[in-house]
Design an enzyme around this catalytic site. Structure first.
Site, PDB file in Angstrom:
ATOM      1  N   ASP A 194       0.872  -1.169   0.000  1.00 15.04           N
ATOM      2  CA  ASP A 194       0.000   0.000   0.000  1.00 15.04           C
ATOM      3  C   ASP A 194       0.914   1.225   0.000  1.00 15.04           C
ATOM      4  OD1 ASP A 194      -2.444   1.528   0.313  1.00 15.04           O
ATOM      5  OD2 ASP A 194      -1.874   1.795   2.414  1.00 15.04           O
ATOM      6  N   ASP A 196      -0.009   5.109   1.044  1.00 16.29           N
ATOM      7  CA  ASP A 196      -0.159   6.034   2.175  1.00 16.29           C
ATOM      8  C   ASP A 196      -0.216   5.283   3.498  1.00 16.29           C
ATOM      9  OD1 ASP A 196      -0.299   8.083   0.276  1.00 16.29           O
ATOM     10  OD2 ASP A 196      -2.482   7.961   0.155  1.00 16.29           O
TER      11      ASP A 196
END
Length: 177
Positions: free
Chosen positions: A7, A9
């Site tokens: 991922d 952020d």
């Protein structure tokens, strides 16, 4: 092929409840760039898989998202690493798309693009939806406690047996020892 899905952020860079809306707002988390460099040096293909509903909300345009991703790719490269691909969902939760995590659409696209079965492929995230999308395709969800990770760690819906690490560097260290 050794593949890993990250991922963005809260895993690679600082997260914001107000969204990362410009390259200037994109700031790497301590150790994350070196962790990606270590993965690269150990022969992993690094793929980023990220929800970016700020596009769908009109907070920034695709050119800005591309500029943010260019900054990330350059920063990783300067640290000696490589990001092989970036998959993103620009939709909001009301769009009912199949790509927005926790739905597995982006993961299925990764599997198709790389012609691999994602069973057991490490997928590192900080939110429950990251882990649920990984779990839906048989990938190995891994939680980091950066970003939303502390909150996610306390969630009763955390997939059982999910490995938990303080940050991306610690997770990567466990995979490359």
């Amino acid at each position: 092929m050794k593949l890993i899905i990250l991922d963005r952020d809260g895993v690679i860079n600082h997260d914001s409840d107000l969204y990362i809306k410009s390259p200037e707002e994109w700031k790497p988390l301590p150790g994350s760039l070196d962790a990606i460099a270590r993965l690269t040096q150990w022969g992993w293909r690094v793929v980023v898989c990220t929800n970016q509903s700020g596009v769908g909300r009109g907070l920034f345009v695709m050119d800005t998202l591309n500029a943010i991703h260019d900054k990330m790719v350059r920063a990783v490269s300067q640290a000696g690493g490589r990001i092989d691909a970036i998959f993103f969902c620009p939709h909001t939760s009301t769009d009912k798309c199949s790509c927005r995590k926790p739905k597995p659409g982006m993961f299925l696209e990764i599997a198709q693009r790389y012609n691999v079965d994602l069973a057991g492929v490490p997928a590192i995230g900080d939110s429950l939806r990251d882990l649920q999308a990984a779990q839906a395709v048989g990938a190995q969800p891994i939680l980091v406690l950066t970003g939303k990770g502390q909150k996610t760690h306390a969630d009763p819906n955390l997939p059982p047996g999910t490995p938990v690490f303080p940050d991306l560097a610690a997770a990567v260290a466990s995979l490359t020892k």
